[in-house]
Design an enzyme around this catalytic site. Structure first.
Site, mmCIF file in Angstrom:
data_model
loop_
_atom_site.group_PDB
_atom_site.id
_atom_site.type_symbol
_atom_site.label_atom_id
_atom_site.label_comp_id
_atom_site.label_asym_id
_atom_site.label_seq_id
_atom_site.Cartn_x
_atom_site.Cartn_y
_atom_site.Cartn_z
ATOM 1 N N CYS A 74 -26.807 -13.470 17.919
ATOM 2 C CA CYS A 74 -26.611 -12.818 16.620
ATOM 3 C C CYS A 74 -25.883 -13.700 15.611
ATOM 4 O O CYS A 74 -25.759 -13.334 14.442
ATOM 5 C CB CYS A 74 -25.888 -11.494 16.807
ATOM 6 S SG CYS A 74 -26.691 -10.455 18.022
ATOM 7 N N HIS A 113 -22.285 -9.569 10.732
ATOM 8 C CA HIS A 113 -23.367 -9.180 11.640
ATOM 9 C C HIS A 113 -23.323 -7.662 11.818
ATOM 10 O O HIS A 113 -22.252 -7.066 11.974
ATOM 11 C CB HIS A 113 -23.209 -9.890 12.980
ATOM 12 C CG HIS A 113 -24.124 -9.362 14.022
ATOM 13 N ND1 HIS A 113 -25.470 -9.174 13.780
ATOM 14 C CD2 HIS A 113 -23.905 -8.946 15.298
ATOM 15 C CE1 HIS A 113 -26.033 -8.672 14.862
ATOM 16 N NE2 HIS A 113 -25.106 -8.525 15.796
ATOM 17 N N ASN A 156 -29.034 -2.926 15.110
ATOM 18 C CA ASN A 156 -28.635 -4.319 15.291
ATOM 19 C C ASN A 156 -29.906 -5.174 15.420
ATOM 20 O O ASN A 156 -30.634 -5.046 16.391
ATOM 21 C CB ASN A 156 -27.762 -4.416 16.553
ATOM 22 C CG ASN A 156 -27.331 -5.841 16.867
ATOM 23 O OD1 ASN A 156 -27.869 -6.806 16.325
ATOM 24 N ND2 ASN A 156 -26.367 -5.966 17.770
HETATM 25 N N1 COA Z 1 -25.188 8.648 24.073
HETATM 26 C C1 COA Z 1 -24.242 9.452 24.589
HETATM 27 N N2 COA Z 1 -23.247 9.011 25.397
HETATM 28 C C2 COA Z 1 -23.223 7.678 25.656
HETATM 29 C C3 COA Z 1 -24.193 6.794 25.139
HETATM 30 C C4 COA Z 1 -25.200 7.339 24.332
HETATM 31 N N3 COA Z 1 -26.174 6.577 23.786
HETATM 32 N N4 COA Z 1 -23.899 5.544 25.563
HETATM 33 C C5 COA Z 1 -22.801 5.644 26.316
HETATM 34 N N5 COA Z 1 -22.392 6.931 26.377
HETATM 35 C C6 COA Z 1 -21.237 7.497 27.083
HETATM 36 C C7 COA Z 1 -20.726 6.578 28.166
HETATM 37 O O1 COA Z 1 -21.471 6.743 29.343
HETATM 38 C C8 COA Z 1 -19.297 7.041 28.297
HETATM 39 O O2 COA Z 1 -19.268 8.191 29.102
HETATM 40 P P1 COA Z 1 -18.090 8.399 30.176
HETATM 41 O O3 COA Z 1 -16.840 8.444 29.366
HETATM 42 O O4 COA Z 1 -18.478 9.676 30.805
HETATM 43 O O5 COA Z 1 -18.181 7.198 31.065
HETATM 44 C C9 COA Z 1 -18.909 7.473 26.882
HETATM 45 O O6 COA Z 1 -20.150 7.637 26.179
HETATM 46 C C10 COA Z 1 -18.067 6.466 26.153
HETATM 47 O O7 COA Z 1 -18.603 5.174 26.391
HETATM 48 P P2 COA Z 1 -17.957 3.881 25.790
HETATM 49 O O8 COA Z 1 -18.728 2.702 26.273
HETATM 50 O O9 COA Z 1 -16.483 3.900 25.964
HETATM 51 O O10 COA Z 1 -18.244 4.126 24.241
HETATM 52 P P3 COA Z 1 -17.804 3.247 23.052
HETATM 53 O O11 COA Z 1 -17.021 4.028 22.089
HETATM 54 O O12 COA Z 1 -17.265 1.910 23.490
HETATM 55 O O13 COA Z 1 -19.213 2.945 22.332
HETATM 56 C C11 COA Z 1 -20.840 1.203 22.216
HETATM 57 C C12 COA Z 1 -20.230 2.310 23.069
HETATM 58 C C13 COA Z 1 -21.883 0.489 23.044
HETATM 59 C C14 COA Z 1 -21.460 1.839 20.982
HETATM 60 C C15 COA Z 1 -19.709 0.220 21.785
HETATM 61 O O14 COA Z 1 -18.949 -0.149 22.908
HETATM 62 C C16 COA Z 1 -20.257 -1.015 21.149
HETATM 63 O O15 COA Z 1 -20.859 -0.980 20.098
HETATM 64 N N6 COA Z 1 -19.995 -2.190 21.774
HETATM 65 C C17 COA Z 1 -20.465 -3.430 21.219
HETATM 66 C C18 COA Z 1 -21.936 -3.573 21.455
HETATM 67 C C19 COA Z 1 -22.533 -4.630 20.593
HETATM 68 O O16 COA Z 1 -22.172 -4.762 19.458
HETATM 69 N N7 COA Z 1 -23.473 -5.387 21.145
HETATM 70 C C20 COA Z 1 -24.170 -6.392 20.442
HETATM 71 C C21 COA Z 1 -23.265 -7.496 20.082
HETATM 72 S S1 COA Z 1 -24.121 -8.696 19.142
#
Ligand code: COA
Length: 311
Positions: free
Chosen positions: A108, A232, A262
């Site tokens: 990215c 990004h 993204n």
């Molecule tokens: N819908 C509903 N629930 C979801 C879900 C979805 N699409 N994806 C994950 N969950 C759940 C998880 O299983 C977790 O459940 P649990 O507490 O029972 O284990 C809960 O939601 C919280 O998950 P968590 O990973 O802590 O959420 P978060 O607030 O960190 O958000 C992302 C998750 C992926 C959105 C966030 O971590 C993120 O954006 N990370 C960076 C990813 C990124 O930018 N990647 C590309 C980089 S170039």
């Protein structure tokens, strides 16, 4: 010698997949996706080359330059259409470009890597360079994995650059990589993207802030002098956390992720062109690009904007 931006263009496939569409096949909800990422929809379809060709053609036409006068095309992509040859070969042929072309995979941060490379080449003999970021992350996405399927989309953006005898529009830059974090976001050959979301989130904020800060320091520019941050587009919360640490108000960040998801190396040009289309930039405004991605890579570039390409 430096670079001047002559034209810009973007491309998004016609098919739109909304969060409501994903609710039908995944254990997720529009509310969760919007709250945790800021994303409402994404565009899906076409090949990386087709998207790159559309974005490149639109930038060339706006710049009013003959495609044959392009010395070099750099295609930033993490999602090439095949292993060999590079996707840039297809794009170069369809656009009727002169000179050479190659692909860059810096995830990215790929668009910023390519822009910085182009700036260097324009300072050492190249006259015109087309830089494109184009991606089809839909092909790397496991549509049964709610951790990743809600985040990614397809799209492209392009800039036509020309060499100028003065300092040009790129004032400072910073590129970096921490390969010890390569396991937190990866796709094996033939496989899908797998990600430790929380770890990526944490590191993303840190590298974005550090890289942006180094870039500002190099140019002796303060964060409050930046008109627009073009980050990004991965997650609204990453962008807002980085803005808070940098001392940049949230409304000074360019945003398209709510409608694109993204799109990896396409996300910075997509957000930039959206800001231009909304009249958010005037001549002499300072614009800070900052990307981060799998690797982990990061890259920032500080640009002095010039309102009209033919001014
Ligand atoms: N819908 C509903 N629930 C979801 C879900 C979805 N699409 N994806 C994950 N969950 C759940 C998880 O299983 C977790 O459940 P649990 O507490 O029972 O284990 C809960 O939601 C919280 O998950 P968590 O990973 O802590 O959420 P978060 O607030 O960190 O958000 C992302 C998750 C992926 C959105 C966030 O971590 C993120 O954006 N990370 C960076 C990813 C990124 O930018 N990647 C590309 C980089 S170039």
């Amino acid at each position: 010698m430096g670079m001047r931006i002559l034209g810009w263009g973007t491309a998004l496939p016609d098919r739109v997949v909304t969060n409501a569409d994903l609710e039908k096949t995944l254990d997720t909800s529009d509310e969760w996706i919007v709250e945790r990422s800021g994303i409402r929809q994404r565009h899906i379809g076409e090949s990386t080359a087709e998207i790159a060709i559309d974005a490149g053609r639109s930038a060339l036409s706006q710049a009013k330059v003959d495609p044959a006068s392009i010395d070099l095309m750099i295609l930033a992509t993490t999602t090439p259409d095949q292993s060999v040859p590079a996707t840039s070969a297809h794009v170069h042929h369809e656009l009727g470009l002169g000179g050479g072309a190659f692909d860059v995979n810096a995830a990215c941060a790929g668009f910023v890597y390519s822009l910085v490379m182009a700036n260097g080449l324009l300072g050492s003999g190249a006259k015109r360079i087309l830089v494109i970021g184009a991606e089809t992350l839909s092909g790397l996405t496991d549509w049964n994995d709610r951790n990743t399927a809600v985040l990614f989309g397809d799209g492209g953006g392009a800039l036509v650059l020309e060499s100028v005898p003065d300092e040009g529009q790129l004032l400072s830059w910073d590129l970096g990589l921490d390969g010890s974090a390569r396991h937190i976001l990866h796709a094996d050959l033939g496989g899908f993207i797998r990600m430790d979301g929380r770890e990526v989130f944490k590191r993303a904020v840190r590298v974005l802030v550090d890289s942006a800060t180094r870039t500002l320091e190099q140019a002796k520019v303060r964060a409050d002098e930046i008109k627009l941050l073009v980050p990004h587009q991965a997650n609204i919360r990453i962008i807002q956390a980085a803005c808070d640490r940098l001392g940049i108000e949230h409304d000074r960040a360019a945003l398209v992720l709510h409608r694109t998801g993204n799109t990896s190396s396409a996300s910075i040009p997509l957000a930039l062109v959206d800001a231009i289309d909304h009249g958010r930039l005037e001549s002499d405004d300072l614009v800070l690009f900052s990307g981060f991605g799998a690797g982990m890579t990061w890259g920032s570039a500080l640009i002095r904007w010039q309102a009209e390409p033919d001014e």
